[in-house]
Scaffold this motif. Structure first.
Motif, PDB file in Angstrom:
ATOM      1  N   THR A 154       0.739  -1.326   0.014  1.00  0.00           N
ATOM      2  CA  THR A 154      -0.044  -0.006  -0.045  1.00  0.00           C
ATOM      3  C   THR A 154       0.817   1.283  -0.089  1.00  0.00           C
ATOM      4  O   THR A 154       0.231   2.362  -0.231  1.00  0.00           O
ATOM      5  CB  THR A 154      -0.918   0.225   1.203  1.00  0.00           C
ATOM      6  OG1 THR A 154       0.053   0.083   2.441  1.00  0.00           O
ATOM      7  CG2 THR A 154      -1.854  -1.261   1.326  1.00  0.00           C
ATOM      8  N   LYS A 155       2.070   1.258   0.347  1.00  0.00           N
ATOM      9  CA  LYS A 155       2.825   2.345   0.440  1.00  0.00           C
ATOM     10  C   LYS A 155       2.455   3.232   1.615  1.00  0.00           C
ATOM     11  O   LYS A 155       2.708   4.600   1.606  1.00  0.00           O
ATOM     12  CB  LYS A 155       3.155   2.921  -0.942  1.00  0.00           C
ATOM     13  CG  LYS A 155       3.747   2.465  -2.027  1.00  0.00           C
ATOM     14  CD  LYS A 155       4.985   1.683  -1.739  1.00  0.00           C
ATOM     15  CE  LYS A 155       5.520   1.190  -2.953  1.00  0.00           C
ATOM     16  NZ  LYS A 155       5.006  -0.477  -3.455  1.00  0.00           N
ATOM     17  N   ILE A 188       4.998 -11.412   4.369  1.00  0.00           N
ATOM     18  CA  ILE A 188       4.390  -9.968   4.714  1.00  0.00           C
ATOM     19  C   ILE A 188       5.849  -8.979   4.360  1.00  0.00           C
ATOM     20  O   ILE A 188       6.685  -9.250   4.776  1.00  0.00           O
ATOM     21  CB  ILE A 188       4.065  -9.560   5.895  1.00  0.00           C
ATOM     22  CG1 ILE A 188       2.836 -10.444   6.034  1.00  0.00           C
ATOM     23  CG2 ILE A 188       3.673  -8.283   6.249  1.00  0.00           C
ATOM     24  CD1 ILE A 188       2.407 -10.448   7.698  1.00  0.00           C
ATOM     25  N   LEU A 189       5.559  -8.102   3.025  1.00  0.00           N
ATOM     26  CA  LEU A 189       6.621  -7.408   2.725  1.00  0.00           C
ATOM     27  C   LEU A 189       6.609  -5.812   3.233  1.00  0.00           C
ATOM     28  O   LEU A 189       5.667  -5.288   2.938  1.00  0.00           O
ATOM     29  CB  LEU A 189       6.652  -7.557   1.181  1.00  0.00           C
ATOM     30  CG  LEU A 189       6.553  -8.711   0.468  1.00  0.00           C
ATOM     31  CD1 LEU A 189       6.516  -8.707  -1.124  1.00  0.00           C
ATOM     32  CD2 LEU A 189       7.689  -9.741   0.852  1.00  0.00           C
ATOM     33  N   LEU A 190       7.590  -5.674   3.846  1.00  0.00           N
ATOM     34  CA  LEU A 190       7.708  -4.443   4.670  1.00  0.00           C
ATOM     35  C   LEU A 190       8.889  -3.417   4.182  1.00  0.00           C
ATOM     36  O   LEU A 190       9.823  -4.018   3.618  1.00  0.00           O
ATOM     37  CB  LEU A 190       7.726  -4.553   6.213  1.00  0.00           C
ATOM     38  CG  LEU A 190       6.674  -5.131   6.725  1.00  0.00           C
ATOM     39  CD1 LEU A 190       6.839  -5.468   8.194  1.00  0.00           C
ATOM     40  CD2 LEU A 190       5.273  -4.555   6.438  1.00  0.00           C
ATOM     41  N   MET A 191       8.844  -2.141   4.310  1.00  0.00           N
ATOM     42  CA  MET A 191      10.107  -1.329   4.386  1.00  0.00           C
ATOM     43  C   MET A 191       9.946  -0.249   5.390  1.00  0.00           C
ATOM     44  O   MET A 191       9.059  -0.185   5.871  1.00  0.00           O
ATOM     45  CB  MET A 191       9.755  -0.675   3.172  1.00  0.00           C
ATOM     46  CG  MET A 191       8.700   0.289   2.590  1.00  0.00           C
ATOM     47  SD  MET A 191       8.419   0.640   0.927  1.00  0.00           S
ATOM     48  CE  MET A 191       6.963   1.779   1.043  1.00  0.00           C
ATOM     49  N   GLN A 235      -3.462  -5.429   1.893  1.00  0.00           N
ATOM     50  CA  GLN A 235      -2.264  -6.220   2.449  1.00  0.00           C
ATOM     51  C   GLN A 235      -2.427  -7.538   2.598  1.00  0.00           C
ATOM     52  O   GLN A 235      -1.375  -8.441   2.278  1.00  0.00           O
ATOM     53  CB  GLN A 235      -2.251  -5.792   4.186  1.00  0.00           C
ATOM     54  CG  GLN A 235      -1.605  -4.368   4.394  1.00  0.00           C
ATOM     55  CD  GLN A 235      -1.626  -4.093   5.854  1.00  0.00           C
ATOM     56  OE1 GLN A 235      -0.992  -2.805   5.982  1.00  0.00           O
ATOM     57  NE2 GLN A 235      -2.016  -4.890   6.645  1.00  0.00           N
ATOM     58  N   GLU A 236      -3.628  -8.234   2.564  1.00  0.00           N
ATOM     59  CA  GLU A 236      -3.760  -9.690   2.459  1.00  0.00           C
ATOM     60  C   GLU A 236      -3.840  -9.960   1.151  1.00  0.00           C
ATOM     61  O   GLU A 236      -3.171 -11.097   0.841  1.00  0.00           O
ATOM     62  CB  GLU A 236      -5.116 -10.075   3.202  1.00  0.00           C
ATOM     63  CG  GLU A 236      -5.215 -11.421   3.565  1.00  0.00           C
ATOM     64  CD  GLU A 236      -3.943 -12.245   4.056  1.00  0.00           C
ATOM     65  OE1 GLU A 236      -3.838 -13.465   3.518  1.00  0.00           O
ATOM     66  OE2 GLU A 236      -3.423 -11.902   4.833  1.00  0.00           O
ATOM     67  N   HIS A 291      -4.773 -17.368   1.849  1.00  0.00           N
ATOM     68  CA  HIS A 291      -5.178 -16.360   2.222  1.00  0.00           C
ATOM     69  C   HIS A 291      -5.778 -16.301   3.437  1.00  0.00           C
ATOM     70  O   HIS A 291      -6.956 -17.131   3.504  1.00  0.00           O
ATOM     71  CB  HIS A 291      -5.836 -15.536   1.073  1.00  0.00           C
ATOM     72  CG  HIS A 291      -4.867 -14.762   0.080  1.00  0.00           C
ATOM     73  ND1 HIS A 291      -3.894 -13.860   0.317  1.00  0.00           N
ATOM     74  CD2 HIS A 291      -4.744 -14.958  -1.173  1.00  0.00           C
ATOM     75  CE1 HIS A 291      -3.176 -13.385  -0.672  1.00  0.00           C
ATOM     76  NE2 HIS A 291      -3.686 -14.269  -1.833  1.00  0.00           N
ATOM     77  N   LYS A 292      -5.878 -15.488   4.481  1.00  0.00           N
ATOM     78  CA  LYS A 292      -6.503 -15.328   5.535  1.00  0.00           C
ATOM     79  C   LYS A 292      -7.725 -14.483   5.599  1.00  0.00           C
ATOM     80  O   LYS A 292      -7.585 -13.226   5.209  1.00  0.00           O
ATOM     81  CB  LYS A 292      -5.766 -15.019   6.906  1.00  0.00           C
ATOM     82  CG  LYS A 292      -4.399 -16.038   6.952  1.00  0.00           C
ATOM     83  CD  LYS A 292      -3.460 -15.471   8.000  1.00  0.00           C
ATOM     84  CE  LYS A 292      -2.273 -16.494   8.199  1.00  0.00           C
ATOM     85  NZ  LYS A 292      -1.445 -15.858   9.211  1.00  0.00           N
TER      86      LYS A 292
END
Length: 260
Positions: A32-33, A69-72, A142-143, A153-154
């Motif tokens: 989503t940035k 889960i891809l984060l920055m 996010q999911e 997928h949850k």
């Protein structure tokens, strides 16, 4: 859902630490940035994740990779704190998890900064805030964009239903072009995709609207979703909704199903 741990640090201590910082690192979703948002198991708060140290944020991100889960990381300087807190309120976050490098605790957002009071602002001048739509959209995206097999997928169906319910309750910004020759005549600008289909863009975030309207002499109107969908079913082949962090493209059949 996430569980926050408490050790020796109190909420008061955490608030003082955060307010005294010259900079803070915030976990952001690569999808989503926007700030990565989770639902706390104990409080059911919608929380963002704040870190005093970049290395601790990186460790957090590595752990999340196990769940795809891809984060920055996003670094905020003190001068940008008001903008950061305003963003959290705009997307429906009501608490944060503060990690100072050795301890971690959940803190209600309003203990750090008060939510802006818009009740005294004239209705036509109030910014459009669809916090529940933003929040449900963030959870859904996010999911949905998590790189796993469809069956892994949850709660994706429940997240989609919540997003649709919030769509029905929301208002949107619509660009309107008034004819100079005939001021009573109003046109709503539209877009065409590569296949030549007519797409009608509407917005729930003023910044996204301004990107679209840049350089154009357009008026702006706030229209409830149900009324908007009914109009667009007659005029366009699909509605493009631009909240912060994601786009929704709804064709006529989907719009008819949503508004019943």
């Amino acid at each position: 859902m996430e569980r926050t741990t408490r050790m020796g640090m109190s909420v008061v201590d955490a608030v003082k630490e955060i307010q005294a910082r010259d900079s803070i690192f915030v976990a952001y979703s690569q999808v989503t940035k926007l700030p990565y948002v989770t639902c706390a198991e104990e409080t059911y708060n919608d929380q963002a994740w704040f870190f005093a140290e970049e290395e601790t944020l990186k460790e957090f991100g590595k752990k999340k990779l196990d769940d795809k889960i891809l984060l920055m990381g996003m670094k905020y300087e003190k001068k940008d704190f008001p903008r950061m807190y305003g963003l959290l309120y705009a997307v429906g976050v009501n608490s944060l998890v503060w990690n100072n490098g050795s301890e971690e605790i959940e803190v209600d957002l309003d203990k750090i900064v008060r939510q802006p009071d818009l009740s005294k602002v004239e209705p036509e001048k109030r910014p459009l805030i669809n916090a529940t739509l933003q929040l449900s959209g963030i959870y859904f995206m996010q999911e949905l964009r998590r790189p796993v097999k469809p069956e892994e997928h949850k709660n994706i169906r429940e997240l989609e239903e919540e997003l649709i319910a919030n769509l029905r309750k929301s208002e949107f910004l619509v660009a309107m072009d008034r004819s100079e020759e005939d001021p009573a005549k109003v046109n709503i600008p539209y877009l065409k995709n590569k296949e030549g289909k007519i797409l009608q863009p509407v917005f729930s975030d003023v910044l996204e609207y301004e990107k679209f309207a840049r350089g154009k002499k357009l008026r702006i109107a706030k229209i409830p979703f149900v009324k908007l969908a009914d109009i667009m079913i007659q005029q366009a082949e699909a509605l493009v909704i631009n909240p912060m962090g994601f786009n929704l493209i709804l064709n006529r059949e989907q719009l008819k199903k949503i508004i019943g």
